[in-house]
Design a protein around this motif. Structure first.
Motif, PDB file in Angstrom:
ATOM      1  N   ALA A 254       0.847  -1.195   0.000  1.00  0.00           N
ATOM      2  CA  ALA A 254       0.000   0.000   0.000  1.00  0.00           C
ATOM      3  C   ALA A 254       0.883   1.247   0.000  1.00  0.00           C
ATOM      4  N   ALA A 255       1.930   1.170   0.813  1.00  0.00           N
ATOM      5  CA  ALA A 255       2.854   2.303   0.878  1.00  0.00           C
ATOM      6  C   ALA A 255       3.492   2.555  -0.481  1.00  0.00           C
ATOM      7  N   MET A 256       3.862   1.465  -1.147  1.00  0.00           N
ATOM      8  CA  MET A 256       4.515   1.612  -2.449  1.00  0.00           C
ATOM      9  C   MET A 256       3.568   2.209  -3.467  1.00  0.00           C
ATOM     10  N   VAL A 257       2.344   1.722  -3.462  1.00  0.00           N
ATOM     11  CA  VAL A 257       1.382   2.239  -4.432  1.00  0.00           C
ATOM     12  C   VAL A 257       1.082   3.710  -4.168  1.00  0.00           C
ATOM     13  N   GLN A 258       0.952   4.041  -2.913  1.00  0.00           N
ATOM     14  CA  GLN A 258       0.706   5.449  -2.569  1.00  0.00           C
ATOM     15  C   GLN A 258       1.849   6.316  -3.059  1.00  0.00           C
TER      16      GLN A 258
ATOM     17  N   GLN B  80      12.323  -9.073   9.725  1.00  0.00           N
ATOM     18  CA  GLN B  80      11.564  -8.767   8.510  1.00  0.00           C
ATOM     19  C   GLN B  80      11.844  -7.336   8.058  1.00  0.00           C
ATOM     20  N   TRP B  81      11.895  -6.461   9.025  1.00  0.00           N
ATOM     21  CA  TRP B  81      12.177  -5.064   8.682  1.00  0.00           C
ATOM     22  C   TRP B  81      13.569  -4.966   8.089  1.00  0.00           C
ATOM     23  N   GLN B  82      14.459  -5.701   8.668  1.00  0.00           N
ATOM     24  CA  GLN B  82      15.825  -5.686   8.169  1.00  0.00           C
ATOM     25  C   GLN B  82      15.892  -6.087   6.697  1.00  0.00           C
ATOM     26  N   GLU B  83      15.083  -7.070   6.367  1.00  0.00           N
ATOM     27  CA  GLU B  83      15.081  -7.540   4.980  1.00  0.00           C
ATOM     28  C   GLU B  83      14.584  -6.461   4.022  1.00  0.00           C
ATOM     29  N   ARG B  84      13.838  -5.544   4.566  1.00  0.00           N
ATOM     30  CA  ARG B  84      13.201  -4.515   3.726  1.00  0.00           C
ATOM     31  C   ARG B  84      13.996  -3.232   3.665  1.00  0.00           C
ATOM     32  N   ARG B  85      15.127  -3.207   4.297  1.00  0.00           N
ATOM     33  CA  ARG B  85      15.864  -1.939   4.402  1.00  0.00           C
ATOM     34  C   ARG B  85      16.221  -1.361   3.044  1.00  0.00           C
ATOM     35  N   VAL B  86      16.736  -2.208   2.194  1.00  0.00           N
ATOM     36  CA  VAL B  86      17.164  -1.705   0.888  1.00  0.00           C
ATOM     37  C   VAL B  86      15.962  -1.155   0.121  1.00  0.00           C
ATOM     38  N   GLU B  87      14.874  -1.879   0.210  1.00  0.00           N
ATOM     39  CA  GLU B  87      13.654  -1.392  -0.466  1.00  0.00           C
ATOM     40  C   GLU B  87      13.223  -0.058   0.107  1.00  0.00           C
ATOM     41  N   GLU B  88      13.306   0.040   1.420  1.00  0.00           N
ATOM     42  CA  GLU B  88      12.864   1.294   2.060  1.00  0.00           C
ATOM     43  C   GLU B  88      13.816   2.434   1.734  1.00  0.00           C
ATOM     44  N   LEU B  89      15.029   2.069   1.497  1.00  0.00           N
ATOM     45  CA  LEU B  89      15.956   3.111   1.068  1.00  0.00           C
ATOM     46  C   LEU B  89      15.498   3.660  -0.275  1.00  0.00           C
TER      47      LEU B  89
ATOM     48  N   HIS C 115      15.370   4.767  10.257  1.00  0.00           N
ATOM     49  CA  HIS C 115      16.281   3.673   9.946  1.00  0.00           C
ATOM     50  C   HIS C 115      17.603   3.792  10.687  1.00  0.00           C
ATOM     51  N   LEU C 116      18.076   5.003  10.739  1.00  0.00           N
ATOM     52  CA  LEU C 116      19.363   5.189  11.421  1.00  0.00           C
ATOM     53  C   LEU C 116      19.248   4.771  12.881  1.00  0.00           C
ATOM     54  N   LYS C 117      18.100   5.115  13.443  1.00  0.00           N
ATOM     55  CA  LYS C 117      17.895   4.777  14.850  1.00  0.00           C
ATOM     56  C   LYS C 117      17.748   3.270  15.033  1.00  0.00           C
ATOM     57  N   LYS C 118      16.919   2.707  14.184  1.00  0.00           N
ATOM     58  CA  LYS C 118      16.567   1.287  14.343  1.00  0.00           C
ATOM     59  C   LYS C 118      17.731   0.369  14.059  1.00  0.00           C
ATOM     60  N   PHE C 119      18.484   0.709  13.008  1.00  0.00           N
ATOM     61  CA  PHE C 119      19.505  -0.232  12.556  1.00  0.00           C
ATOM     62  C   PHE C 119      20.912   0.337  12.679  1.00  0.00           C
ATOM     63  N   CYS C 120      21.086   1.147  13.668  1.00  0.00           N
ATOM     64  CA  CYS C 120      22.384   1.810  13.856  1.00  0.00           C
ATOM     65  C   CYS C 120      23.522   0.805  13.846  1.00  0.00           C
ATOM     66  N   SER C 121      23.287  -0.299  14.511  1.00  0.00           N
ATOM     67  CA  SER C 121      24.375  -1.268  14.671  1.00  0.00           C
ATOM     68  C   SER C 121      24.789  -1.912  13.357  1.00  0.00           C
ATOM     69  N   MET C 122      23.925  -1.804  12.343  1.00  0.00           N
ATOM     70  CA  MET C 122      24.253  -2.480  11.084  1.00  0.00           C
ATOM     71  C   MET C 122      25.463  -1.850  10.418  1.00  0.00           C
ATOM     72  N   LYS C 123      25.551  -0.510  10.483  1.00  0.00           N
ATOM     73  CA  LYS C 123      26.742   0.201   9.986  1.00  0.00           C
ATOM     74  C   LYS C 123      27.147  -0.258   8.598  1.00  0.00           C
ATOM     75  N   ASP C 124      26.233  -0.252   7.680  1.00  0.00           N
ATOM     76  CA  ASP C 124      26.562  -0.712   6.343  1.00  0.00           C
ATOM     77  C   ASP C 124      26.293   0.409   5.337  1.00  0.00           C
ATOM     78  N   ASP C 125      26.410   0.054   4.059  1.00  0.00           N
ATOM     79  CA  ASP C 125      26.242   1.061   3.004  1.00  0.00           C
ATOM     80  C   ASP C 125      24.841   1.669   3.034  1.00  0.00           C
ATOM     81  N   THR C 126      23.865   0.825   3.384  1.00  0.00           N
ATOM     82  CA  THR C 126      22.488   1.320   3.420  1.00  0.00           C
ATOM     83  C   THR C 126      22.357   2.396   4.492  1.00  0.00           C
ATOM     84  N   GLN C 127      22.908   2.103   5.635  1.00  0.00           N
ATOM     85  CA  GLN C 127      22.875   3.087   6.717  1.00  0.00           C
ATOM     86  C   GLN C 127      23.574   4.362   6.288  1.00  0.00           C
ATOM     87  N   SER C 128      24.679   4.212   5.618  1.00  0.00           N
ATOM     88  CA  SER C 128      25.442   5.383   5.183  1.00  0.00           C
ATOM     89  C   SER C 128      24.627   6.210   4.212  1.00  0.00           C
ATOM     90  N   ARG C 129      23.930   5.532   3.321  1.00  0.00           N
ATOM     91  CA  ARG C 129      23.135   6.285   2.358  1.00  0.00           C
ATOM     92  C   ARG C 129      21.988   6.996   3.066  1.00  0.00           C
TER      93      ARG C 129
END
Lengths: 962, 273
Positions: free
Chosen positions: A623-627, A651-660, A682-696
């Motif tokens: 729904a979010a995507m269609v909106q 599950q949210w983690q799996e969606r990070r790239v999409e949400e980016l 995202h920065l708050k939730k996945f701070c520990s991931m410290k990856d390219d997605t977080q950087s972007r």
């Protein structure tokens, strides 16, 4: 004899007395009492020294009494012990009797031996004869009684009469009827004998036995009629009980009927047995008439108390004559009788008024018997020849079972079963099947496993034969299987049934029942879990094929709750599949362009309580995507929030790239605020991931904050999330971006605070140059003062130098003014020396000006260098012009000309220098294309800078020329 | 009282202030930049132009907000088109949302592989830098724009404005008389040339260009101020005074300050006369 008679009377009295005593007091042992009396008398007599014949005879009588009592006792014992299962021979019980009989006989003969001619002799033989008849086994009764008769010549003698009567009874008992007749005929001649009626009765029986029916009937009728006379013993009851038989034997039953009807008010108790006898003798019509008369009597006199017995008689009658239909009809009536009787009796408290129902069991038995018989017959007929069985007989059987079901409801299950078997035996499959169903259901109710099994076996056999129409067969098969499982959930056959029943339900696409079967299967046979899971998977596969998302969602939920212990992976797979199906239709919709409907579709999935969290979050995500595709960034974010609420962290983690990607789209759709919120989330939730997605996300966060011109937020992002990225260079990039922004905005205070917070290069140096630029460019005096103060506070060599130069420039401006205001010569009289001195002093001032301020033209502050150079040019211009303009007073013409010429040359020098400064400046500005405040400020007309401003007069481009 | 008046003046000035001069040209014959920019198109010209092909036109019609919303909705349809980001930037530019305008110009520059689009983006970015008084950066961007697409007039024109602003008159004259501007008729080009010659000190050359500008454009404040200076130089104080009186206030603070300077000067000169 009189003594004997007296003894009898006494005994009778004693018995009656004893009986009265026993009746009065229950506990009194009558027998003991009697025995006591007799033995007491015996003792007395035995104790008598001289025992004459009378006494001896009396003693014989007493012995006979004792013998009788002993026999009574032995008989009682016999009856009691034989019912207890004691299998001793009968004679053993009467040993005492026999012994005492022998003793009594011996006593008697001893008495006769002692007194061979005693008057008691015939009495002795009479007593011996009676004893032998009743208690002995020596068969001497006839002999003794004949002796007695022989000894008494007088035919009217009472002893002789008794002896003849006793002999007649003996012959009667011995079935020597002809001999009995002789003596009974003699006996009945004694009309004063009160037992005449009994003798006539016995005589009638003897006649009957010798088939002299007429005489028999006459005799028994005589007995009946005589019984009415009070002089005789009334044996009408016995007569009535038997006279019917006499008529039957005489083949004159209807006469018997007439007799009864004529002479008895209530002949019913006698008519029915007579009817039965007539039936047994083959007198069908007559029997029917008799029974019919009975029914009439019952109806007429309202004697329902006889109805039960009459029905029984009828059943016997019809059964006897194979009138099965009538039997069944009567059975039906019988059932209704019992129903009414039960109802009536329930309401009636008085036992005497209750209707008889004791014969119910017999009635049931009779109906069962006939039903069983006919059932076997029908089956046999069917076996021999399929077309030969009697339909009527079958219907009778079925109706009988119907009756039995009502009457014998405790055995309903049996009758249902038998009924079903009956149908089965005649191959009426369509009737057999539902009958088995009835039987099974009843067996279930009454918990009759045996009949339940039998019924199941039969029903399964029937369905196995496939003789019913397909649908019906299936229906019954399902019933059989499912009920079998209810009965015996754990059973060898049930273990086979579970998968079969599942298959049926599965074929019918009845997932609810199919799964219920599996659930129960699993409960009782957990070892078959793998198979059960395989089966269930097939159910799910079907729903997947049908795209039945409602069902699929339901089962996914069940599986999640633990149904059949599916593994987490399997459940997830199912969820994914469900999601895919659900979403496919709306995704297609979106692809075709109907995004509004697609969004609504996804939203409807989310709000539907049927679906799991996983499906819901996916729906919300779509729904979010269609909106977002519709440009609705806020709505999109709202749906993402909802999706997040239903996601696990994984599950949210799996969606990070999409949400980016969604975030990138958001700012491209001009919604920087929402894009920023996404990054923060995202920065708050996945701070520990410290990856390219977080950087972007980090980059986007800083960028969007700055686009919204919110430097505080941008800086906050840098400090809060600096440890959440894998590219530390982004921090310095971010800082640079903030610096550049602040500088662009001309935000002195903002920039100042920024540099205080980030007191590192390149900001420290850039900051100084920014301030320097602003100092010269901006017109605000307050700002200029603030910049100067800041320079002072920085305590930096460079800024200190700048401060010195700026101060110097201010001084230069003042000194310029002084030079401009200076008057070289204004005296009224010209004095050459004085003038020279004055001019020299002025030029020294100019020199001093040059010396003091020339360095400013080389300042690293470009604006200052330009302004200083312009200043110098102006100063020299002023000096040159001033010198050329001197016109001292009091000078003659020639001197004036010479003086003016000389001053012109001097002045021209300075003007030339001024021009040179201008030229150099112009060249420098032109060559370098300097674009500073300084260059703008000197490019003026009438000291007014150019109204043309590149920003105000500049033009944006929209397109290229076509 | 005095404080109140000062505050009131400041408030009035602030409310009347604008960031740009209104330079709408109704006659296309006087707009040599018409085929590269809608910024100076007058209302009647804009009304005639269909916005279906280039929705950005609506931004110049005062419907920037709605147009931006429509751009959002039409994202998928239009994002692949050359001017999508540029035009969003221009709509924000028209709304004075400089950061956002800059953002989308930069996006256009980063994402487009088309030289034309890049050139346009560079030009517009240059203008943003001018807004922030980052002249050198702006100049570099314009140079880059001109290099990328030398046939465009607008970047050359913008560069000429920069040169005028900082006194590089010869360079401004060269840009506006050579190349794509040769022989073109344009209010701002003529004004710029008149301005350049005036500030160079050549009144005659300046006068020739002023004479070619239609009279109703002398009400524009920057033109009025420049022409007034010209007249002052020509000692036509009265004429200068009339021009200044008749001018339309632009609301641009910098130009207002210049106008006030000129008026003061005129007042003094008139007294002297």
């Amino acid at each position: 004899m009189i003594v004997l008679l007296r003894s009898f009377i006494i005994c009778a009295f004693l018995f009656s007395a004893a009986g009265v005593s026993a009746a009065k007091e229950k506990k009194v042992d009558r027998w003991n009492e009697l025995m006591k009396l007799v033995t007491t008398e015996m003792k007395i007599l035995e104790s008598t020294k001289k025992k004459g014949p009378d006494l001896r005879y009396r003693m014989l009588e007493l012995h006979s009494e004792i013998l009788k009592l002993i026999h009574e006792k032995n008989n009682k014992e016999f009856l009691a012990k034989s019912t207890n299962g004691d299998r001793r021979p009968k004679e053993e019980y009467f040993k005492e009797t026999r012994t005492y009989y022998a003793n009594t006989k011996e006593f008697g003969f001893a008495f006769l031996k002692e007194y061979p001619n005693t008057v008691h002799k015939p009495w002795v033989f009479f007593v011996l004869g009676l004893n032998s008849r009743d208690y002995g086994r020596d068969n001497l009764a006839e002999e003794y009684l004949l002796k007695t008769i022989a000894m008494v010549n007088d035919p009217h003698n009472s002893l002789r009469h008794h002896a003849e009567t006793a002999l007649a009874d003996h012959y009667y008992n011995e079935k020597q009827f002809k001999d009995a007749i002789v003596y009974y005929e003699r006996a009945i001649k004694k009309s004063e004998d009160e037992w005449l009626t009994k003798h006539l009765f016995n005589l009638s029986w003897c006649y009957l036995k010798v088939h002299d029916f007429d005489k028999a009937i006459k005799a028994i009728q005589a007995s009946y009629f005589k019984s009415k006379d009070k002089s005789y013993v009334d044996i009408r009851d016995q007569v009535l009980e038997n006279i019917g038989s006499f008529y039957v034997y005489a083949s004159r039953p209807l006469e018997g009927l007439e007799f009864y009807l004529k002479h008895e008010k209530d002949p019913v108790p006698y008519l029915m047995p007579m009817g039965l006898k007539a039936m047994n003798k083959g007198h069908m019509k007559e029997t029917e008439e008799i029974l019919s008369s009975v029914q009439e009597l019952i109806n007429k006199n309202k004697w329902p108390k006889y109805q039960e017995q009459l029905f029984h008689t009828y059943l016997d009658f019809y059964r006897h004559y194979n009138r099965f239909s009538d039997h069944e009809k009567t059975s039906g009536q019988f059932v209704r009788y019992y129903q009414k009787a039960d109802e009536f009796n329930t309401k009636t408290a008085d036992k005497k008024l209750k209707l008889p129902v004791d014969g119910r069991e017999d009635a049931i038995e009779k109906m069962r018997s006939l039903a069983g018989f006919l059932q076997v017959k029908v089956a046999k007929d069917m076996k021999e020849d399929e077309s030969r069985y009697n339909e009527d007989e079958l219907n009778i059987v079925l109706r009988l079972f119907d009756h039995l079901i009502v009457l014998d409801h405790t055995k309903k299950v049996e009758y249902f079963y038998f009924r079903a078997e009956t149908f089965y035996s005649v191959r009426r499959w369509k009737d057999a099947a539902p009958s088995y169903v009835e039987a099974i259901l009843e067996a279930k109710t009454v918990k009759n496993e045996v009949l339940g099994r039998k019924s199941f076996d039969s029903l399964l056999a029937l369905t196995g034969m496939e003789v019913l129409p397909k649908d019906e067969n299936k229906k019954f098969l399902i019933f059989a299987y499912s009920e079998h499982l209810v009965f015996w959930p754990k059973d060898e056959r049930s273990e086979q049934i579970y998968p079969k029943l599942f298959e049926i339900y599965h074929e019918m696409h009845d997932d609810v029942k199919a799964s219920q079967v599996l659930a129960v299967f699993n409960k009782y046979y957990p070892e078959h879990l793998k198979d059960q899971q395989k089966h269930m998977t097939r159910v799910l596969d079907y729903f997947i094929d049908q795209k039945n998302t409602v069902k699929l969602a339901h089962w996914v939920n069940e599986m999640k709750a633990g149904f059949l212990s599916f593994s987490k992976e399997t459940v997830e797979k199912a969820e994914i599949t469900l999601g895919n199906i659900l979403f496919m239709q709306y995704q297609d919709m979106a692809k075709k362009g109907d995004r509004v409907a697609a969004a609504k579709g996804f939203e409807s999935i989310y709000v539907h309580k049927l679906y799991t969290d996983k499906v819901k979050y996916q729906a919300a995500f779509f729904a979010a995507m269609v909106q977002l595709e519709m440009g609705e960034t806020s709505k999109s974010y709202h749906w993402l929030e909802l999706a997040h609420a239903r996601m696990t962290d994984e599950q949210w983690q799996e969606r990070r790239v999409e949400e980016l990607k969604l975030t990138e789209r958001m700012y491209r759709l001009q919604d920087f605020v929402t894009a920023f919120n996404m990054t923060k989330l995202h920065l708050k939730k996945f701070c520990s991931m410290k990856d390219d997605t977080q950087s972007r996300f980090f980059e986007i966060g800083v960028m969007t904050a700055l686009v919204e011109e919110n430097t505080k937020v941008a800086e906050g992002m840098l400090s809060s999330f600096r440890n959440c990225i894998n590219k530390p260079e982004l921090i310095s990039k971010g800082l640079q971006q903030i610096y550049v922004f602040l500088e662009k905005q001309g935000d002195f205070h903002g920039l100042r605070l920024f540099v205080q917070r980030h007191s590192v290069e390149p900001y420290i140096t850039q900051y100084r140059y920014s301030l320097q630029k602003w100092y010269w460019e901006k017109s605000s005096l307050t700002l200029k003062e603030s910049i100067l103060a800041e320079f002072r506070s920085l305590k930096n060599d460079e800024t200190s130098r700048w401060l010195v130069e700026m101060n110097l420039f201010e001084k230069a401006k003042k000194d310029r003014d002084i030079l401009e205001a200076h008057v070289i010569w204004d005296k009224p009289v010209f004095d050459g020396d004085a003038y020279n001195k004055s001019l020299e002093a002025y030029l020294l001032k100019v020199q001093a000006f040059k010396n003091s301020y020339q360095a400013l033209t080389q300042s690293t502050q470009v604006d200052l260098a330009i302004l200083a150079t312009r200043h110098f040019s102006q100063v020299y211009q002023i000096v040159g012009t001033k010198i050329q303009a001197v016109r001292p007073k009091g000078m003659d013409e020639a001197t004036t000309v010479a003086f003016t010429g000389a001053m012109k040359n001097v002045g021209q020098e300075f003007l030339g220098v001024s021009a040179q400064f201008e030229k150099n400046l112009a060249k420098a500005l032109k060559d370098k294309e300097t674009l500073t405040y300084g260059s703008r400020s000197i490019a003026s007309v009438e000291n007014v800078e150019n109204p043309v401003h590149s920003f105000f007069t500049g033009v944006t481009m929209d397109k290229a020329r076509e | 009282m005095k404080t109140t008046l000062i505050i009131l003046t400041l408030i009035i000035l602030a409310s009347c202030s604008s960031s740009r001069i209104d330079r709408k040209i109704d006659n296309v014959a006087w707009d040599s930049l018409a085929d590269e920019s809608y910024l100076r198109w007058g209302e009647s010209r804009l009304e005639k132009q269909s916005s279906s092909q280039l929705p950005v036109i609506n931004c110049y019609k005062g419907k920037a907000k709605e147009t931006l919303v429509q751009y959002k909705k039409d994202y998928e349809k239009l994002v692949g088109t050359s001017y999508y980001w540029l035009h969003i930037g221009n709509c924000y530019f028209v709304q004075d949302a400089w950061s956002k305008a800059e953002f989308y110009y930069q996006m256009s520059l980063n994402e487009s592989k088309n030289a034309t689009v890049k050139s346009i983006a560079l030009n517009n970015l240059g203008l943003i830098h001018f807004k922030h008084e980052q002249w050198e950066k702006g100049k570099e961007l314009l140079k880059e724009s001109m290099k990328t697409a030398s046939e465009f007039k607008v970047p050359r024109y913008n560069m000429s404005q920069l040169y005028l602003q900082f006194g590089h008159y010869d360079k401004a004259i060269e840009l506006l008389t050579q190349g794509p501007f040769k022989g073109s008729q344009d209010i701002d080009v003529y004004f710029s040339l008149a301005n350049a010659w005036l500030y160079k000190g050549d009144l005659e050359a300046s006068g020739k260009y002023f004479a070619q500008i239609p009279k109703d454009h002398f009400r524009r404040e920057d033109i009025a101020a420049t022409y007034a200076l010209y007249l002052i130089r020509k000692n036509d104080i009265k004429g200068a005074s009339e021009i200044m009186k008749a001018r339309e206030r632009s609301g641009v603070l910098e130009i207002t300050a210049i106008s006030q300077k000129i008026e003061k000067m005129l007042a003094v000169k008139m007294k002297e006369e």
